[in-house]
Design a protein around this motif. Structure first.
Motif, PDB file in Angstrom:
ATOM      1  N   THR A 190       8.307   8.734  51.503  1.00 42.80           N
ATOM      2  CA  THR A 190       8.497   7.694  52.505  1.00 42.80           C
ATOM      3  C   THR A 190       8.318   8.254  53.907  1.00 42.80           C
ATOM      4  N   LYS A 191       8.932   9.432  54.112  1.00 50.51           N
ATOM      5  CA  LYS A 191       8.876  10.054  55.424  1.00 50.51           C
ATOM      6  C   LYS A 191       7.434  10.419  55.798  1.00 50.51           C
ATOM      7  N   ALA A 192       6.693  10.851  54.796  1.00 48.14           N
ATOM      8  CA  ALA A 192       5.318  11.266  55.053  1.00 48.14           C
ATOM      9  C   ALA A 192       4.393  10.064  55.216  1.00 48.14           C
ATOM     10  N   GLY A 193       4.913   8.880  54.998  1.00 46.16           N
ATOM     11  CA  GLY A 193       4.101   7.686  55.177  1.00 46.16           C
ATOM     12  C   GLY A 193       3.148   7.414  54.019  1.00 46.16           C
ATOM     13  N   ALA A 194       3.489   7.916  52.845  1.00 46.27           N
ATOM     14  CA  ALA A 194       2.621   7.701  51.685  1.00 46.27           C
ATOM     15  C   ALA A 194       2.601   6.219  51.311  1.00 46.27           C
ATOM     16  N   LYS A 195       1.451   5.758  50.851  1.00 44.98           N
ATOM     17  CA  LYS A 195       1.361   4.364  50.415  1.00 44.98           C
ATOM     18  C   LYS A 195       1.928   4.218  49.002  1.00 44.98           C
ATOM     19  N   TYR A 196       1.727   5.256  48.189  1.00 42.62           N
ATOM     20  CA  TYR A 196       2.194   5.219  46.809  1.00 42.62           C
ATOM     21  C   TYR A 196       2.943   6.480  46.450  1.00 42.62           C
ATOM     22  N   ILE A 238       3.133  11.634  30.509  1.00 48.46           N
ATOM     23  CA  ILE A 238       2.150  12.518  29.887  1.00 48.46           C
ATOM     24  C   ILE A 238       1.866  12.056  28.459  1.00 48.46           C
ATOM     25  N   LYS A 239       2.930  11.724  27.732  1.00 43.78           N
ATOM     26  CA  LYS A 239       2.761  11.267  26.349  1.00 43.78           C
ATOM     27  C   LYS A 239       1.871  10.043  26.283  1.00 43.78           C
ATOM     28  N   ALA A 240       2.120   9.118  27.191  1.00 41.12           N
ATOM     29  CA  ALA A 240       1.378   7.862  27.163  1.00 41.12           C
ATOM     30  C   ALA A 240       0.029   7.965  27.853  1.00 41.12           C
ATOM     31  N   ASP A 241      -0.165   9.093  28.588  1.00 39.46           N
ATOM     32  CA  ASP A 241      -1.342   9.251  29.438  1.00 39.46           C
ATOM     33  C   ASP A 241      -1.487   8.057  30.382  1.00 39.46           C
ATOM     34  N   SER A 242      -0.351   7.572  30.830  1.00 36.89           N
ATOM     35  CA  SER A 242      -0.318   6.435  31.739  1.00 36.89           C
ATOM     36  C   SER A 242       0.846   6.670  32.686  1.00 36.89           C
ATOM     37  N   PHE A 243       0.608   6.510  33.966  1.00 36.52           N
ATOM     38  CA  PHE A 243       1.562   7.016  34.957  1.00 36.52           C
ATOM     39  C   PHE A 243       2.210   5.912  35.784  1.00 36.52           C
ATOM     40  N   SER A 244       3.478   6.125  36.110  1.00 40.55           N
ATOM     41  CA  SER A 244       4.191   5.153  36.928  1.00 40.55           C
ATOM     42  C   SER A 244       3.735   5.275  38.378  1.00 40.55           C
ATOM     43  N   LEU A 245       3.182   4.213  38.873  1.00 41.62           N
ATOM     44  CA  LEU A 245       2.672   4.187  40.238  1.00 41.62           C
ATOM     45  C   LEU A 245       3.445   3.140  41.009  1.00 41.62           C
ATOM     46  N   LYS A 246       4.136   3.589  42.055  1.00 38.33           N
ATOM     47  CA  LYS A 246       4.951   2.636  42.794  1.00 38.33           C
ATOM     48  C   LYS A 246       4.414   2.476  44.219  1.00 38.33           C
ATOM     49  N   ASN A 247       4.241   1.246  44.600  1.00 36.39           N
ATOM     50  CA  ASN A 247       3.843   0.931  45.975  1.00 36.39           C
ATOM     51  C   ASN A 247       5.091   0.999  46.846  1.00 36.39           C
ATOM     52  N   LEU A 248       5.077   1.927  47.783  1.00 37.90           N
ATOM     53  CA  LEU A 248       6.290   2.169  48.566  1.00 37.90           C
ATOM     54  C   LEU A 248       6.570   1.066  49.574  1.00 37.90           C
ATOM     55  N   ALA A 249       5.551   0.300  49.890  1.00 38.67           N
ATOM     56  CA  ALA A 249       5.771  -0.776  50.861  1.00 38.67           C
ATOM     57  C   ALA A 249       6.365  -1.997  50.176  1.00 38.67           C
ATOM     58  N   THR A 250       5.845  -2.337  49.011  1.00 37.25           N
ATOM     59  CA  THR A 250       6.278  -3.570  48.340  1.00 37.25           C
ATOM     60  C   THR A 250       7.345  -3.304  47.285  1.00 37.25           C
ATOM     61  N   GLY A 251       7.451  -2.071  46.837  1.00 38.48           N
ATOM     62  CA  GLY A 251       8.409  -1.754  45.795  1.00 38.48           C
ATOM     63  C   GLY A 251       7.890  -2.058  44.402  1.00 38.48           C
ATOM     64  N   GLU A 252       6.691  -2.580  44.324  1.00 41.62           N
ATOM     65  CA  GLU A 252       6.091  -2.924  43.031  1.00 41.62           C
ATOM     66  C   GLU A 252       5.720  -1.647  42.273  1.00 41.62           C
ATOM     67  N   GLN A 253       6.092  -1.593  40.987  1.00 44.52           N
ATOM     68  CA  GLN A 253       5.786  -0.399  40.201  1.00 44.52           C
ATOM     69  C   GLN A 253       5.109  -0.788  38.902  1.00 44.52           C
ATOM     70  N   VAL A 254       3.997  -0.111  38.612  1.00 42.72           N
ATOM     71  CA  VAL A 254       3.265  -0.420  37.374  1.00 42.72           C
ATOM     72  C   VAL A 254       2.874   0.877  36.692  1.00 42.72           C
ATOM     73  N   SER A 255       2.549   0.771  35.425  1.00 42.59           N
ATOM     74  CA  SER A 255       2.056   1.924  34.690  1.00 42.59           C
ATOM     75  C   SER A 255       0.539   1.840  34.632  1.00 42.59           C
ATOM     76  N   VAL A 256      -0.121   2.929  35.089  1.00 46.46           N
ATOM     77  CA  VAL A 256      -1.573   2.904  35.189  1.00 46.46           C
ATOM     78  C   VAL A 256      -2.170   4.042  34.366  1.00 46.46           C
ATOM     79  N   PRO A 257      -3.114   3.749  33.476  1.00 47.21           N
ATOM     80  CA  PRO A 257      -3.773   4.807  32.696  1.00 47.21           C
ATOM     81  C   PRO A 257      -4.425   5.825  33.631  1.00 47.21           C
TER      82      PRO A 257
END
Length: 536
Positions: free
Chosen positions: A488-494, A503-522
């Motif tokens: 957050t401090k560094a101003g990252a978007k995600y 790693i097991k799922a080969d799909s990663f939790s990606l969270k949008n720091l502005a909206t708080g929306e979090q999804v799993s993305v291959p």
RNA sequence: GUGGGAAUAGCUCAACUGGCAGAGCACCGGACUGUGGCUCCGACGGUUGCGGGUUCGAUUCCCGUUUCCCACCCCA
């Protein structure tokens, strides 16, 4: 604590982003006008500036960083030794190589003073020789009755040249054979401006043979002035030069107009609207000489009523009277002749054409008959762009035509030119309000969570970086909460979480720091996903 | 080079006629060991630009010096 030396400063983020923004815009605009970059050395032979900029200008006479190289204390470093009989032996004891032969030809009794100078590659400094002559005269008259000889000792390779310069007034020049390994000193100077260097390179590499006649530069320059707002001892200039034989069109008014139109474009593109372009013609060398005479004559009867500064200027540099800001002097100044009345036919026509072309190009300008340039080499078109809110240093850019400069610096053929230099420090200052726009953000913060995840995260971050994203990488020893804070401090978007589940799922939790929306993305879609969102 | 003003924590600034050098923000830690921002608690942070003088005692008064700012000179 060791600090940056006087008049210099560190440029830090986020301000550096603004500098890059300015430079990038400049490069793009220059490219559109077919200018190519040149990089000349940061120091040059002192002589280049003395000849190019002008021996009598303030820059050369007192504001340059000049240093000598090649001095070796075993040889002759002294510029002057005063010799009287008791001191004679003292000098012999110095055991400088070659001294013996100098003294061999002199009888102790008739030596009054010996001056030893070292003559660098740049040639003897006339001012230094003159000063020595004056000193010698006062010493001689003070000591009156004593018979004296005055001997100037220089390296023998320079003897002939020096005696040609100073062979008068009873001064003897003796050559001193310098020992093996003697490295004659050079006088070098940190460049106070870049036009002389560009013209030097133009001549040295015969750039006309390569069809290179539009060049630009970006880089630091050095002047030993008293620091002030927007005025530093290491400062940065962005400049460009159009130079070439007349047949290349370098002398044609269209070059002047094109250059000014380019600058107008650049400033607008940078988001600076509040500027004014002033132009004038300072004529060719003859016009200027005639005008200077006329100005001196016109000043003579009235200068007594003017301020002290003007009285001084009237003698040293009459053109400068026009810069006077004292209100009482303005009525007097208004009566002084203006240079436009002294322009020759050629200069007049050139200036008319420049104005007509500027109108054609839709570039707004004002003719300022009082606009003069300080450097000796300027001829005909002179201009500057000013901007409000910069205090006394309100000029952000200046330049002009310099038709005789190349010949002055030894060009085998005439190469008229026109150029400008932008004070980048001041330009950035004018843009400061827009600093945030230029700062590049962080796309994603990669957060490893759990045993062995650092390795995975490092690889993943590397992959994303190769996909063109700006990525910061956390560390497993941080708690996840820490990494969120850091992201957050560094101003990252995600923020991207790399844990065992992911790693097991080969799909990663990606969270949008502005909206708080979090999804799993291959994994394969990550970069694409981040970029997409990011361009929204 | 000349004149005027200033200098206290990373930043912005307090500290009365000379009497324990402080606050806000930032930074770090915790409340909260796979979910940030908000809140609360705590810690860190100083040769008061430097050197000298006056004083029982100087951030404060005096002198010098350095740097910065403003202006002059001059000018990309």
């Amino acid at each position: 604590m060791i600090k940056a030396v006087r008049g210099t400063r560190d440029l830090l983020p986020p301000e550096t982003a603004l500098w890059n923004f300015v430079e990038t815009q400049a490069r793009e605009v220059f490219r559109a006008y077919n200018f190519q970059e040149i990089r000349t050395p940061i120091f040059e032979a002192t002589e280049l500036f003395a000849r190019g900029v002008g021996e009598e200008t303030d820059i050369v006479s007192k504001e340059m960083y000049t240093f000598r190289t090649g001095d070796d204390p075993r040889w002759v470093l002294a510029t002057k030794w005063l010799v009287t009989r008791p001191k004679y032996k003292k000098i012999e004891q110095l055991r400088r190589p070659g001294f013996g032969q100098v003294f061999a030809g002199l009888r102790e009794d008739d030596v009054w003073e010996i001056v030893i100078v070292e003559i660098g590659a740049g040639g003897p400094k006339l001012a230094a020789l003159k000063k020595m002559q004056a000193e010698r005269q006062s010493l001689a008259s003070a000591a009156g009755e004593r018979p004296s000889r005055y001997v100037l000792v220089v390296p023998s390779s320079e003897a002939q040249r020096v005696s040609g310069l100073i062979n008068q007034d009873g001064i003897e020049v003796q050559g001193l054979e310098m020992p093996e390994g003697y490295d004659p000193p050079e006088s070098l100077t940190l460049r106070p401006e870049n036009t002389a260097g560009v013209v030097r390179a133009y001549i040295e590499h015969k750039l006309w043979d390569r069809g290179l006649n539009k060049l630009y530069y970006i880089g630091p320059q050095f002047r030993r002035e008293r620091p002030q707002k927007g005025r530093y001892r290491q400062f940065y200039q962005i400049g460009a030069e159009v130079i070439g034989p007349s047949s290349s069109g370098s002398e044609h008014p269209i070059r002047d107009a094109e250059l000014l139109e380019m600058l107008d474009t650049l400033l607008r593109r940078l988001g600076i609207a509040d500027f004014t372009l002033y132009i004038n013609s300072v004529g060719d060398a003859q016009d200027r000489a005639a005008y200077n005479d006329a100005l001196r004559k016109a000043l003579q009867p009235v200068v007594g009523q003017m301020c002290a500064d003007c009285q001084r200027r009237a003698v040293t540099n009459p053109l400068r009277v026009f810069d006077c800001k004292v209100p009482e002097d303005q009525p007097v100044i208004a009566t002084l002749p203006v240079i436009s009345s002294y322009l020759g036919e050629a200069s007049r026509e050139h200036f008319q054409n420049v104005q007509a072309l500027l109108k054609e190009a839709g570039v707004a300008f004002e003719v300022n008959p009082r606009l003069v340039r300080g450097l000796d080499y300027y001829t005909r078109t002179a201009f500057e762009f000013t901007h409000g809110a910069l205090g006394a240093q309100n000029a952000i850019l200046g330049g002009g035509r310099y038709d005789g400069l190349a010949e002055l610096l030894g060009s085998p053929q005439p190469a008229p030119g026109i150029g400008f230099a932008i004070g980048e420090d001041r330009l950035v200052m004018a843009l400061q309000a827009r600093a945030s726009e230029a700062t590049a953000g962080l796309d994603v913060y990669v957060a490893p969570v759990g045993e062995g995840m650092n390795r995975k995260a490092l690889r993943l971050a590397g992959d994303l970086r190769r996909e063109g994203l700006t990525v910061e990488l956390g560390d497993r020893s941080f708690r996840l909460k820490k990494m969120f804070e850091a992201a957050t401090k560094a101003g990252a978007k995600y923020i991207l979480i790399v844990g065992e589940n992911e790693i097991k799922a080969d799909s990663f939790s990606l969270k949008n720091l502005a909206t708080g929306e979090q999804v799993s993305v291959p994994r394969a879609e990550l970069a694409q996903r981040i970029r997409e969102q990011h361009s929204r």
